[in-house]
Motif scaffolding. Structure first.
Motif, PDB file in Angstrom:
ATOM      1  N   GLY A   1       0.797  -1.217   0.000  1.00 28.25           N
ATOM      2  CA  GLY A   1       0.000   0.000   0.000  1.00 28.25           C
ATOM      3  C   GLY A   1       0.828   1.264   0.000  1.00 28.25           C
ATOM      4  O   GLY A   1       0.355   2.321   0.408  1.00 28.25           O
ATOM      5  N   ARG A   2       2.086   1.152  -0.445  1.00 26.59           N
ATOM      6  CA  ARG A   2       2.931   2.340  -0.510  1.00 26.59           C
ATOM      7  C   ARG A   2       3.357   2.573  -1.959  1.00 26.59           C
ATOM      8  O   ARG A   2       3.300   1.691  -2.799  1.00 26.59           O
ATOM      9  N   CYS A   3       3.796   3.801  -2.204  1.00 29.34           N
ATOM     10  CA  CYS A   3       4.233   4.145  -3.553  1.00 29.34           C
ATOM     11  C   CYS A   3       5.464   5.031  -3.450  1.00 29.34           C
ATOM     12  O   CYS A   3       5.714   5.642  -2.415  1.00 29.34           O
ATOM     13  N   THR A   4       6.222   5.073  -4.514  1.00 29.63           N
ATOM     14  CA  THR A   4       7.393   5.947  -4.525  1.00 29.63           C
ATOM     15  C   THR A   4       7.876   6.156  -5.947  1.00 29.63           C
ATOM     16  O   THR A   4       7.661   5.311  -6.815  1.00 29.63           O
ATOM     17  N   ARG A   5       8.527   7.283  -6.144  1.00 27.34           N
ATOM     18  CA  ARG A   5       9.247   7.468  -7.398  1.00 27.34           C
ATOM     19  C   ARG A   5      10.634   6.895  -7.169  1.00 27.34           C
ATOM     20  O   ARG A   5      11.212   7.073  -6.106  1.00 27.34           O
ATOM     21  N   THR A   6      11.140   6.140  -8.124  1.00 24.41           N
ATOM     22  CA  THR A   6      12.471   5.555  -7.962  1.00 24.41           C
ATOM     23  C   THR A   6      13.053   5.256  -9.334  1.00 24.41           C
ATOM     24  O   THR A   6      12.654   5.863 -10.331  1.00 24.41           O
ATOM     25  N   VAL A   7      14.000   4.332  -9.363  1.00 23.09           N
ATOM     26  CA  VAL A   7      14.712   4.018 -10.587  1.00 23.09           C
ATOM     27  C   VAL A   7      14.563   2.526 -10.859  1.00 23.09           C
ATOM     28  O   VAL A   7      14.649   1.715  -9.934  1.00 23.09           O
ATOM     29  N   LEU A   8      14.333   2.181 -12.103  1.00 27.08           N
ATOM     30  CA  LEU A   8      14.369   0.779 -12.516  1.00 27.08           C
ATOM     31  C   LEU A   8      15.317   0.696 -13.700  1.00 27.08           C
ATOM     32  O   LEU A   8      15.035   1.277 -14.751  1.00 27.08           O
ATOM     33  N   ALA A   9      16.421   0.002 -13.511  1.00 28.74           N
ATOM     34  CA  ALA A   9      17.462  -0.077 -14.534  1.00 28.74           C
ATOM     35  C   ALA A   9      17.848   1.335 -14.939  1.00 28.74           C
ATOM     36  O   ALA A   9      18.286   2.114 -14.100  1.00 28.74           O
ATOM     37  N   LYS A  10      17.614   1.717 -16.196  1.00 27.12           N
ATOM     38  CA  LYS A  10      18.072   3.037 -16.626  1.00 27.12           C
ATOM     39  C   LYS A  10      16.925   4.026 -16.781  1.00 27.12           C
ATOM     40  O   LYS A  10      17.023   4.969 -17.559  1.00 27.12           O
ATOM     41  N   ALA A  11      15.839   3.798 -16.099  1.00 26.44           N
ATOM     42  CA  ALA A  11      14.696   4.693 -16.252  1.00 26.44           C
ATOM     43  C   ALA A  11      14.099   5.052 -14.901  1.00 26.44           C
ATOM     44  O   ALA A  11      14.181   4.283 -13.942  1.00 26.44           O
ATOM     45  N   GLN A  12      13.515   6.234 -14.858  1.00 30.88           N
ATOM     46  CA  GLN A  12      12.755   6.626 -13.664  1.00 30.88           C
ATOM     47  C   GLN A  12      11.367   6.009 -13.744  1.00 30.88           C
ATOM     48  O   GLN A  12      10.761   5.968 -14.816  1.00 30.88           O
ATOM     49  N   ILE A  13      10.886   5.541 -12.604  1.00 30.19           N
ATOM     50  CA  ILE A  13       9.532   4.979 -12.572  1.00 30.19           C
ATOM     51  C   ILE A  13       8.811   5.484 -11.326  1.00 30.19           C
ATOM     52  O   ILE A  13       9.434   5.981 -10.397  1.00 30.19           O
ATOM     53  N   ILE A  14       7.494   5.346 -11.341  1.00 29.34           N
ATOM     54  CA  ILE A  14       6.730   5.444 -10.101  1.00 29.34           C
ATOM     55  C   ILE A  14       6.247   4.032  -9.816  1.00 29.34           C
ATOM     56  O   ILE A  14       5.720   3.350 -10.709  1.00 29.34           O
ATOM     57  N   LEU A  15       6.523   3.585  -8.590  1.00 27.16           N
ATOM     58  CA  LEU A  15       6.235   2.205  -8.216  1.00 27.16           C
ATOM     59  C   LEU A  15       5.130   2.182  -7.175  1.00 27.16           C
ATOM     60  O   LEU A  15       5.206   2.880  -6.165  1.00 27.16           O
ATOM     61  N   LEU A  16       4.104   1.401  -7.422  1.00 25.72           N
ATOM     62  CA  LEU A  16       3.026   1.198  -6.451  1.00 25.72           C
ATOM     63  C   LEU A  16       3.070  -0.252  -6.009  1.00 25.72           C
ATOM     64  O   LEU A  16       3.089  -1.158  -6.850  1.00 25.72           O
ATOM     65  N   LYS A  17       3.116  -0.467  -4.688  1.00 21.80           N
ATOM     66  CA  LYS A  17       3.102  -1.843  -4.197  1.00 21.80           C
ATOM     67  C   LYS A  17       1.763  -2.103  -3.521  1.00 21.80           C
ATOM     68  O   LYS A  17       1.429  -1.464  -2.530  1.00 21.80           O
ATOM     69  N   PHE A  18       1.005  -3.032  -4.080  1.00 19.55           N
ATOM     70  CA  PHE A  18      -0.277  -3.406  -3.471  1.00 19.55           C
ATOM     71  C   PHE A  18      -0.046  -4.528  -2.459  1.00 19.55           C
ATOM     72  O   PHE A  18      -0.582  -4.504  -1.374  1.00 19.55           O
ATOM     73  N   ASP A  19       0.742  -5.516  -2.855  1.00 17.28           N
ATOM     74  CA  ASP A  19       1.243  -6.522  -1.913  1.00 17.28           C
ATOM     75  C   ASP A  19       2.461  -7.139  -2.561  1.00 17.28           C
ATOM     76  O   ASP A  19       2.889  -6.698  -3.632  1.00 17.28           O
ATOM     77  N   ASP A  20       3.023  -8.149  -1.921  1.00 14.97           N
ATOM     78  CA  ASP A  20       4.313  -8.669  -2.375  1.00 14.97           C
ATOM     79  C   ASP A  20       4.273  -9.181  -3.813  1.00 14.97           C
ATOM     80  O   ASP A  20       5.295  -9.248  -4.479  1.00 14.97           O
TER      81      ASP A  20
END
Lengths: 997, 105, 191
Positions: free
Chosen positions: C144-163
């Motif tokens: 239930g958390r989200c964040t802007r971060t990096v995946l490989a060579k790109a910026q992403i916004i990541l939302l985690k609903f569950d594992d």
């Protein structure tokens, strides 16, 4: 079965024979063998030739410290690995190994002649030799050296393997799966902490794999090992990584690990990775990296058959191999006796132990006596004999080192004591302290959350390692908030007792050593080289290292660093702690480029950003060019056109009817808030407060240094809402800069920024027929000249799609930039192409765009400017809001250097020969000469063939350029000097009549 | 890879989410036009570049998007503390106390 | 979900028609998320309650929190930055209500519906595929958390609903790269 392989014992699967070849010879080993143990079991002693002298070399160790037995492993096309240590390469069916540095063959090598003529390749050899005659370098020296030198041969084919990569987090990372690492992992994981245990070998156990004779807690060592491994494996919170080397220890407990997944099987299965890179962040690290045995430095200590005493025991106990039939042992440390006794008890004829120490512990001499082994105290080896395998040694006391008694043998087992493996600890920036009693450096002050346990901390006894490991693991669990385990102590029986040997004793022989007494076996550095370097004035250990190249081979001096330090310290007459140690750097062992690249190859090597209209360009034959990460259509060749013809056609169509171009890659930022205009006032040189809603203005952005940083058109959508465009390459930087000033300089302003670069596809339409083309499809916007003048923005619809329509032009023609939501860019483009057929619409790329704007003298930031141009230099004083009290860079425009009259200024250049197109970047001079040196007064920034003007045009920055307008300058090129007339930088429609229609 | 405590996210975050943004507390003259050439030159070009305690700015570009300040030891590369833009430069005593506290046991 | 724009033109999505299912359960499942309206909201925290009224949905206050509703979601990405997701049919009314709010509480609401594309990443191997290029400790990231971060060579916004359930928001021009990356990582980690 030959006499080298034992009848039973070891950790081999004797029911799994494996065939392999070495130098084309077919041999056999067992599953569980390394290439080295299998070669030794076959009586193969000569494995390769050394790097510099091409001396015959064998196997000196049983682990990753190996400096001599380097081979090439051929796993098929593109899978040739060079300088692989035979001691770490696990045997697999069909393994093909070849030796290195041999020419023409392993047994007869031409390069070995280098070793016959005396000390011809001593320290600094390469710096001193081959200096003259100069012409010999290319023709003679280099080709011969290339043939002879180098560490193996590099593969040429593309690596067909794939590599995995992952980030991982854990509470406790245990590096090393020997006794200390195992108990550390047990204790750390007991309370539930997430533990990763990494070990470089094929199975965990470390030294226990070579000591089945001891008992731990009443169990034979291998039984204890098996149950411990099972316990660890059964815990969900434990990850055991074998064949995994922790190669680098970086900041804040960030470590790089390489897990080798398939090198022990030959080639990887299709689709599965060969290796995996683990980037581990551990809350706490337990270093249980063990120790490495030191060779002794005596003349001829590199002959095949001479190896570390501990290795001989490992071969016997773990691999079921007797390394020879008649060994001589030479040592400065008790541990070699363990090897001697074990070999003797396995039926090997161990006759003599030479101990460099004067006093031998009584329990050792007693047991030797019982086994019929003679001990010569205070003795070492004066020299050795034997061509491709050692055949005899001369045993001598230190005071009579030149003579000695000849003892025949077929192998020599040596031990100079043990060096704690502090490589990773040192990489973590921990500092070391010297321990005189063990003659080695051990960890002192930690700078990261780590602890060392076992031999790497100077505790060489098994019982100490087990207990210290458990203690370290328990503490690690506690430190990360888990119930600490590891309170129990381990009882060990049958352990070989050790007394200490000092480093001084272990290298005692070196002062007297003559001939080739090797310190660094891989780089062929001798004791004499190090002494010579000190004699020649290299007194810092770092300089000695670089001058002699000791410790600089792929083994990074694992077996040699301490010996070279001892020799240097003796030559300098200073103690080892004062001389210090060279820096340990990653990687711990050679690491493949493939695993470091990981996923980043092929399609994933780099991000290729494509505009929403890119697929149309691709289908229509565009030639692309990279612009930052974007790829943009450069031109659209038709019917075999070259770039020149295509660009000329694209330019002509734009000037006479309609050109269409994809400008989606432009950076776009929406600036919103009550203070938006004031914010832009401070950012840009221009004034924004008076810009009416619905109007646009060209904005020029400087750095605080007063130099042009970026530019773009800004449209005002509402009182507090602006649509700002930036250059394609500058988008991210401009946004970051705007945020910086907004957050930190002017937090009082009510304004916010949002990147909308990818929200909008941008279709630039230019040419006299553009209005006629779009009029039928536009809703809600009056396109008439009066209602929608040049430099205005309107919102409405095109083909039913919402649009922000800019009336701007970067070509000097009537121009509109159609912004539509990016998902609709392609469809709108296609409709415009269909509708434009009536007007012979032509798509044009970045190249035509550059020509069209150059004809108008519009600059491109980054082409006409290079970060040292002011607006005044570019003739853009008109863009400066003089009445504004401040904007970024304003103050710098008044600095003295900015006001000097001979600054380089933007001008046009018209070559005397109208057909000649100047080279971009060509230098400009005031004198008509090609003599050097000539004074450069500027350079050509843009240069094109202008189809419109039917001649070449160029832009340049030239000292005091505006004063030179009408005059002549010269562009010297190889063989010719091209004269050119200096002109106004606007070549076409200087009054802008074509824009305002 | 460093872990950087973003004072806005209140979390240690991996270094690749950040970009460095130069020395901190370089005050832009309130009215640049009245600054002397020497003062302006100092603002533009003069930086301390110490071996040791350094006040610097970081930009959490791939995170919360905020610029913030940090005190970092350029020799050990360790962060001592981070704080929000606009907050005052921490006192030496505070920094030293934190350096002792952060020593691993 | 209604079409965003009433036109006969076809919207283009570089991930259209793509799905990826690896392994039996499947272990890794990738699919483009349904298109929706997106807004970047910048507003001082003091005016957040009013903004939530205008949005007609919850807007969480702290960085990393997200509120996922049936149609509308709000992600707090920065101290004064939110990403609002809503069905297209609500887009126009959101714009109107926020423009009314502007009269009393200055803020910035910008339509970013087409800046990013969403990718659904789920399955038992989802975390592993993401951690092939994302340096965050995703296992310990609360659901239930989200964040802007990096995946490989790109910026992403990541939302985690569950594992096993994640959503990524990626700038359009980076989306095909991220898709390829996850596909590649997922396949490699099959072994």
């Amino acid at each position: 079965m030959n006499s080298f392989r034992t009848e039973q014992g070891g950790r081999l699967c004797r029911d799994r024979p494996l065939g392999f070849t070495f130098e084309g010879r077919t041999l056999q080993g067992f599953k569980g063998d390394t290439l080295a143990s299998a070669l030794l079991a076959n009586g193969v002693c000569l494995v390769g030739r050394s790097y510099k002298y091409h001396r015959p070399r064998g196997i000196m160790s049983a682990g990753s410290e190996e400096a001599s037995a380097l081979v090439g492993i051929d796993r098929g096309e593109g899978r040739f690995d060079t300088s692989t240590r035979a001691t770490t390469q696990e045997l697999f069916e069909g393994l093909k190994a070849v030796s290195q540095h041999c020419w023409p063959s392993l047994r007869f090598d031409a390069g070995a002649l280098a070793g016959l003529g005396g000390p011809v390749m001593s320290a600094g050899f390469y710096y001193k030799t081959f200096m003259w005659p100069e012409s010999f370098w290319e023709r003679v020296y280099e080709p011969v050296l290339r043939k002879l030198a180098g560490l193996g041969r590099a593969p040429v084919a593309t690596d067909p393997d794939i590599y995995s990569s992952r980030y991982a987090h854990c509470d406790v990372l245990v590096v090393g799966g020997g006794p200390a690492g195992l108990t550390a992992a047990l204790a750390a994981s007991e309370g539930g902490a997430k533990v990763i245990l990494a070990d470089e070998q094929s199975e965990i156990g470390g030294d226990l794999l070579s000591t089945p004779e001891v008992q731990i807690d009443g169990q034979p060592a291998w039984n204890w090992l098996k149950s411990t491994a099972q316990t660890l494996a059964s815990r969900d919170n434990v990850t055991i990584l074998t064949r995994t080397t922790a190669f680098g220890y970086y900041q804040q407990n960030f470590l790089g690990l390489v897990e080798r997944l398939s090198d022990h099987l030959g080639a990887a299965r299709p689709g599965s990775p060969r290796e995996r890179l683990w980037r581990v962040r551990a809350r706490r690290v337990v270093l249980a990296t063990g120790s490495i045995e030191r060779p002794l430095v005596f003349s001829g200590n590199d002959r095949p058959g001479i190896m570390l005493a501990g290795a001989a025991k490992t071969y016997l106990k773990r691999y079921g191999v007797r390394v020879g039939q008649r060994p001589v042992v030479v040592t400065a440390h008790d541990s070699a006796y363990a090897s001697a006794f074990e070999l003797a008890e396995a039926g090997v004829e161990v006759r003599t132990i030479l101990d460099q120490r004067a006093h031998i512990p009584a329990h050792l001499s007693k047991r030797a006596d019982r086994l019929g082994i003679e001990i010569l105290a205070g003795h070492t080896i004066a020299r050795t004999c034997g061509h491709l395998r050692v055949s005899a040694v001369y045993a001598a006391s230190f005071d009579a080192i030149k003579g000695g008694r000849k003892i025949s043998c077929d192998c020599v087992l040596m031990s100079g004591g043990w060096t704690p493996s502090v490589h990773l600890f040192s990489q973590s920036r921990g500092t070391l302290k010297w321990r005189e009693d063990i003659g080695a450096y051990v960890p002192d002050v930690y700078t990261q959350n780590a602890v060392s346990a076992g031999a790497c901390d100077g505790d060489f006894l098994l019982s100490e390692a087990l207990n210290r490991g458990a203690e370290a693991g328990g503490l690690a669990a506690g430190a990360t908030g888990f119930e600490p385990g590891g309170q129990n102590r381990f009882g060990v029986a049958g352990e070989f007792p050790l007394s200490a040997a000092s480093l001084e004793e272990s290298t005692h022989a070196t002062a007297a050593a003559r001939g080739k007494a090797f310190v660094d076996f891989q780089h062929d550095v001798t004791a004499g080289d190090i002494e010579q370097a000190v004699c020649e004035g290299f007194h810092s250990i770092e300089h000695v290292k670089r001058y002699t190249t000791t410790g600089m081979a792929t083994d990074q001096g694992k077996t040699s660093n301490l010996n070279s330090l001892a020799i240097a310290s003796e030559a300098l007459g200073r103690g080892a702690p004062e001389v210090g140690l060279t820096t340990f750097r990653p990687p711990y062992t050679p690491t493949s480029f493939g695993v470091l690249a990981g996923h980043s190859r092929g399609k994933l090597f780099e991000v290729t950003r494509k505009s929403p209209i890119d697929s149309w360009a691709e289908e229509n034959g565009a030639v692309f060019e990279p612009v930052g990460l974007w790829r943009r259509a450069r031109y659209f060749p038709r019917d075999g056109e070259d770039m020149h013809r295509a660009v000329s056609r694209e330019c002509k169509a734009t000037r006479t009817s309609i050109g269409i171009s994809d400008a989606s890659t432009l950076g776009k930022i929406e600036v919103v808030g009550p203070d938006a205009a004031e914010f832009l006032n401070r950012l840009y040189t221009n004034t924004w407060t008076k810009l009416g809603v619905g109007r646009c203005r060209y904005g020029l952005m400087l750095g605080e240094d007063g130099f042009i940083h970026d530019d773009g058109v800004v449209g005002r959508l509402a009182e507090g809402r602006f649509h700002v465009t930036t250059t394609t390459g500058g988008a991210a930087g401009v946004f970051a800069k705007m945020e910086d000033y907004r957050q930190t300089e002017w937090p009082d302003l009510d304004v916010w920024l949002t990147s909308i670069s990818e929200q909008w596809a941008v279709i630039a339409l230019n040419g006299p027929n553009v209005r006629k083309l779009i009029a039928p499809f536009i809703e809600g916007i009056d396109l008439s000249k009066e209602a929608f003048p040049h430099m205005a923005i309107r919102e409405g619809k095109i083909f039913g799609v919402p649009t922000r329509l800019f009336r701007v032009s970067f070509t000097g023609e009537l121009g509109f930039e159609v912004n539509v939501p990016s998902a609709y860019g392609l469809a709108v483009w296609q409709r415009l192409m269909e509708a434009g057929a009536e007007y012979d619409i032509v798509p044009y790329g970045t190249e035509a765009l550059h020509v069209l704007r150059a004809e108008k003298g519009y600059i491109i930031v980054g082409q006409e400017t290079d970060g040292t141009q002011t607006p005044h230099d570019m003739g853009m004083d008109w863009a400066i809001g003089r009445k504004k009290p401040d904007f970024i860079g304003r103050r710098s425009l008044g600095r003295p250097d900015m006001l000097v009259p001979n600054r380089k200024q933007l001008v046009g250049l018209l070559t005397t020969d109208p057909a000649y197109v100047l080279e971009e970047g060509a230098q400009v001079t005031a004198e008509n000469t090609s003599a050097v040196p000539a004074r450069m007064i500027g350079h050509v920034t843009s240069s094109y063939w202008s189809e419109t003007l039917q001649r070449s045009i160029a832009l340049a920055v030239v000292e005091a350029g505006r004063k030179r307008i009408g005059g002549e300058v010269y562009i010297p090129m190889p063989g010719t000097v091209y004269p050119a007339r200096v002109a106004e930088p606007v070549f076409y429609d200087p009054n802008g009549e074509r824009l305002n229609v | 890879m460093l872990l950087i405590d973003c004072p806005y996210c209140r979390q240690g975050r991996p270094e690749i989410e950040f970009s460095h943004a130069g020395e901190a507390h370089m005050e832009r003259p309130a009215d640049p036009e009245t600054a002397s050439d020497a003062q302006w030159e100092a603002f533009l070009f003069h930086r301390t570049n110490p071996a040791g305690i350094h006040f610097e700015r970081w930009y959490h570009i791939h995170g919360c998007g905020c610029y913030f300040n940090a005190v970092r030891d350029t020799v050990s590369e360790k962060f001592i503390l981070t704080y929000k833009a606009g907050e005052p430069r921490p006192a030496v005593s505070e920094i030293e106390a934190l350096m002792v506290e952060k020593e691993p046991e | 979900m209604s079409e965003p724009i009433e036109t006969r033109l076809k919207p283009f999505n570089p991930l259209a028609d793509k799905t990826l299912a690896l392994g039996g359960r499947p272990d890794l499942f990738l699919r483009p998320e349904d298109e929706c309206a997106r807004f970047s909201l910048r507003v001082p925290v003091g005016a957040l309650k009013k903004a939530a009224v205008a949005f007609e949905g919850n807007i969480p206050e702290n960085i990393g929190e997200m509120s996922v509703g049936t149609g509308k979601s709000a992600l707090c990405l920065g101290p004064d930055e939110w990403l609002l997701l809503a069905p297209y049919r609500d887009a126009q009314s959101i714009i109107v209500r926020f423009s009314q709010l502007y009269e009393t509480a200055a803020h910035s609401l910008v339509d970013v519906s087409y800046c990013t594309l969403g990718i659904k990443v789920c399955g038992p191997r989802a975390r592993l595929a993401l951690n092939s290029g994302c340096p965050l400790d995703l296992e310990n990231m609360p659901a239930g958390r989200c964040t802007r971060t990096v995946l490989a060579k790109a910026q992403i916004i990541l939302l985690k609903f569950d594992d096993q359930h994640y959503r990524l928001e990626i700038a359009r021009s980076f989306a095909p790269y991220i898709w390829e990356f996850l596909k590649n990582a997922g396949k490699i980690e099959e072994h």
